[in-house]
Design an enzyme around this catalytic site. Structure first.
Site, PDB file in Angstrom:
ATOM      1  N   ASP A   1       3.377  -4.723   8.620  1.00  0.00           N
ATOM      2  CA  ASP A   1       2.141  -3.956   8.433  1.00  0.00           C
ATOM      3  C   ASP A   1       0.978  -4.952   8.455  1.00  0.00           C
ATOM      4  O   ASP A   1       0.862  -5.800   7.568  1.00  0.00           O
ATOM      5  CB  ASP A   1       2.196  -3.201   7.103  1.00  0.00           C
TER       6      ASP A   1
ATOM      7  N   ARG B   1     -11.928  -6.384  -5.894  1.00  0.00           N
ATOM      8  CA  ARG B   1     -11.469  -6.882  -4.593  1.00  0.00           C
ATOM      9  C   ARG B   1     -12.671  -7.101  -3.681  1.00  0.00           C
ATOM     10  O   ARG B   1     -13.519  -6.210  -3.543  1.00  0.00           O
ATOM     11  CB  ARG B   1     -10.507  -5.855  -3.992  1.00  0.00           C
TER      12      ARG B   1
ATOM     13  N   PHE C   1       0.878  -1.163   0.000  1.00  0.00           N
ATOM     14  CA  PHE C   1       0.000   0.000   0.000  1.00  0.00           C
ATOM     15  C   PHE C   1       0.920   1.220   0.000  1.00  0.00           C
ATOM     16  O   PHE C   1       1.870   1.292   0.778  1.00  0.00           O
ATOM     17  CB  PHE C   1      -0.924   0.006   1.224  1.00  0.00           C
TER      18      PHE C   1
ATOM     19  N   TYR D   1      -9.845   0.126  11.424  1.00  0.00           N
ATOM     20  CA  TYR D   1     -11.158   0.399  10.817  1.00  0.00           C
ATOM     21  C   TYR D   1     -11.527  -0.607   9.745  1.00  0.00           C
ATOM     22  O   TYR D   1     -12.562  -0.440   9.089  1.00  0.00           O
ATOM     23  CB  TYR D   1     -11.236   1.832  10.273  1.00  0.00           C
ATOM     24  N   LYS D   2     -10.704  -1.629   9.553  1.00  0.00           N
ATOM     25  CA  LYS D   2     -11.034  -2.663   8.577  1.00  0.00           C
ATOM     26  C   LYS D   2     -11.671  -3.838   9.335  1.00  0.00           C
ATOM     27  O   LYS D   2     -12.815  -3.751   9.758  1.00  0.00           O
ATOM     28  CB  LYS D   2      -9.774  -3.064   7.812  1.00  0.00           C
TER      29      LYS D   2
END
Lengths: 415, 415
Positions: A200, A374, A128, A225-226
């Site tokens: 990560d 995705r 990312f 928040y995922k």
């Protein structure tokens, strides 16, 4: 290929799901299949209830006293320990603070400080992007450092690690493909070269069991928040292995990282523990919603979570490949369980338009450039029936070429 | 000393208060006088209503789509411009992001980058300590830099500024004494020496008119949870003068500061505007409460705000000094309006215990080591009757020596 499971068989999977009861704790839209929990997790009743307490009692009534009586000041540590239990970190090594980007900056600086004389950061071209941007930011202040990227000119990560490398910044699960790395094995290789690792965990924390302590990881960062459902933009976490605490330094030396923050001393004296990786005052309302969101994890067995996650993604791959053969989809996610996170990616030449058409039909996934569809599977609230419904809609959109509707070609600023 | 105002005269002050109607928009506790809005501002009905929308509609129902349709992604810029109008900054120069501490780090790095060849940061020994800690953090990554402190060995700020100085980090209002600096005059002196200035507005934004553009300020930072009532720990803001944008750099180069954040490029390319001073994903729930809190400012004339602030603090000083003569209090705040923020500090040899006794009686201020009683006056919701009530309780506590009760000597971890 074996026969596809029937509707009846899929209903039985839901009936036998040990996590099936948890779904009712979330606020799901009727008729919608939300496969974007790997971007923004769903709100839970617990999260909203805790936030209500935070606003109506703690802020409105108790005001400044809540720093003590509601435990606001220690919330980053309390939540850090709570998350620590999900990522294999014993207490006192995780704190919730700031953003993933900023925590990468802290962790890289800390690691480089422990490996003076070495001058290379290794990262992944397919990371990312903010991971790379923050590494660039670190290098802007430490110009003797440089970066080597996996994937650039075909380089493999393992081949880039030598005795010049101070730190390797690596994703546990790739955000596009969902590919999972072997944390223990890679950490061993990095340590064998005398380097340190920053993991990560943005796409693995809450998605599968993570074992930071067992893998001898040095540092880790991740978002909440995922798969942790902490709320939009809820603050991130940072892990520092206990063996490094007290010896590490990072330049964001704000008052919340001071050993005695309320002594109001003129000079900085870093806390010897994980508090050192805090910096300034944290957004309490967002933290209080996150606290509510994390309560459900007391009831979750992580092996059961992993079992359901793989069953969901197995079923999704089986149904989509079985029902959409010849319709332009190519699986990008590893079939091998040992290499798969909790998401499935398919490429398609018109991936952007296809995703817009799916969203219009209530199947919410996301598009990742240049050609990736995705789909994230959060085992706490996604059912096997959801998977079947999503696969049917995908087939329908592809067969009818619904995605050719010109509306679906209009790109929004953010997806 | 002239006669103290009567109860009737104080009632008339409230009746004539042009901001008097705003008080009902806040959630105040019946019977309590809250003079700690300079630490944590009071919740407003607008803030809680917006947060309700954010949780129940935006997060729960619209989920990931809210990044676009609810404008979450641009919220830091929208709120930045809204705050800009309160601090004399034209649009496009303020963004809400991260914490005051982290924004100090960004601003100092940016300023030093614009003044290469100079090697000194000037700050104040009497600053809120995190300002100094963050300057230390900057120096830890730029070891050619050093720091000079006003107040150390009696040094005056103006005497520390010479052609070695890159940047001066200075508070607009001193957090302990409430002393206000002349922004325009000091900025001129700093510029005359070829240096840049970072103004810390934590205790002036929303407390009095600030004129950053008119003063030719370079950078500013400030918090939103004091006089702006954004909620506990709500994110901070940073101002960069337009003439510097596009030329400045700061090392927290996260994806929200990229010129094309959704192109997911491997290399960092900073946005030419104020977005460059963002870093990572922001805590949206805290920002949405802040957005609600800021709506009231559309109805506030900042000159009227300043007039009421000075009238409140004048009355408080007059009543406390008039009613508490000989009871051990010494005023620490300047009497001169030009030198006073929106708070009043008195020293007292038993300040800690006195404040605990006041809080027990419903007069909420705070203690600042070693001997300061600090009272903040937020003109949006504090009335003249509140001031009179507070002064009476202070007198009563001091006359009766209520503070000698041993309960009030027990120090909590945080006040």
């Amino acid at each position: 290929m074996s026969a596809l499971p029937t509707r009846h068989e899929i209903a039985r999977m839901d009936a036998q799901d040990p996590l099936g009861d948890l779904r009712d704790r979330f606020l799901l839209n009727e008729g919608e299949v939300y496969l974007d929990g790997n971007s923004l997790g769903v709100a839970s009743k617990d999260a909203l209830a805790e936030l209500q307490d935070a606003t109506h009692t703690e802020w409105s009534r108790d005001l400044i006293r809540s720093w003590n009586i509601a435990g606001w000041f220690d919330l980053p540590l309390e939540l850090g320990d709570r998350i620590g239990r999900l990522i294999g970190a014993a207490a006192g090594q995780v704190v919730v603070s700031d953003t993933t980007s900023i925590n990468i900056y802290k962790a890289l600086h800390a690691a480089i400080g422990l490996r003076q004389g070495r001058n290379v950061i290794v990262a992944e071209a397919g990371s990312f992007p903010t991971d790379l941007y923050m590494a660039e930011g670190v290098i802007s202040t430490l110009p003797h450092m440089s970066m080597r990227l996996e994937g650039r000119d075909g380089a493999r990560l393992e081949d880039l690690i030598d005795d010049q490398v101070a730190v390797v910044l690596v994703n546990h699960v790739n955000y596009r493909t969902g590919e999972l790395r072997d944390m223990a094995a890679l950490t061993r290789k990095i340590h064998a070269a005398g380097a340190l690792v920053v993991w990560d965990l943005c796409h693995s924390a809450g998605a599968l069991p993570v074992e930071l302590d067992a893998a001898q990881a040095d540092f880790a960062v991740g978002c909440t928040y995922k798969y942790l459902n902490g709320g939009p933009g809820s603050p991130a976490f940072v892990y520092v292995a206990e063996r490094h605490l007290g010896h590490v330094d990072q330049p964001l030396s704000g008052w919340w990282g001071h050993a005695r923050p309320f002594a109001f001393e003129t000079g900085f004296a870093g806390d010897p523990g994980i508090r050192r990786f805090q910096c300034g005052t944290q957004p309490i309302l967002s933290l209080r919603a996150m606290k509510g969101a994390l309560t459900i994890w007391d009831e979750v067995d992580l092996q059961a979570l992993r079992g359901k996650s793989l069953a969901l993604t197995d079923l999704f791959i089986q149904l989509v490949e079985g029902q959409c053969a010849g319709l332009g989809l190519t699986l990008q996610t590893p079939r091998d369980h040992a290499l798969r996170g909790s998401q499935v990616a398919f490429s398609h030449p018109h991936a952007y338009e296809v995703m817009q058409a799916l969203i219009a039909r209530g199947v919410i996934g996301d598009f990742r450039a240049p050609d990736v569809l995705r789909f994230g599977f959060t085992p706490l609230y996604i059912s096997f029936a959801d998977v079947a419904q999503a696969a049917e809609v995908i087939r329908d959109v592809l067969v009818k070429e619904t995605w050719r509707d010109p509306r679906y070609g209009v790109r929004a600023a953010v997806t």
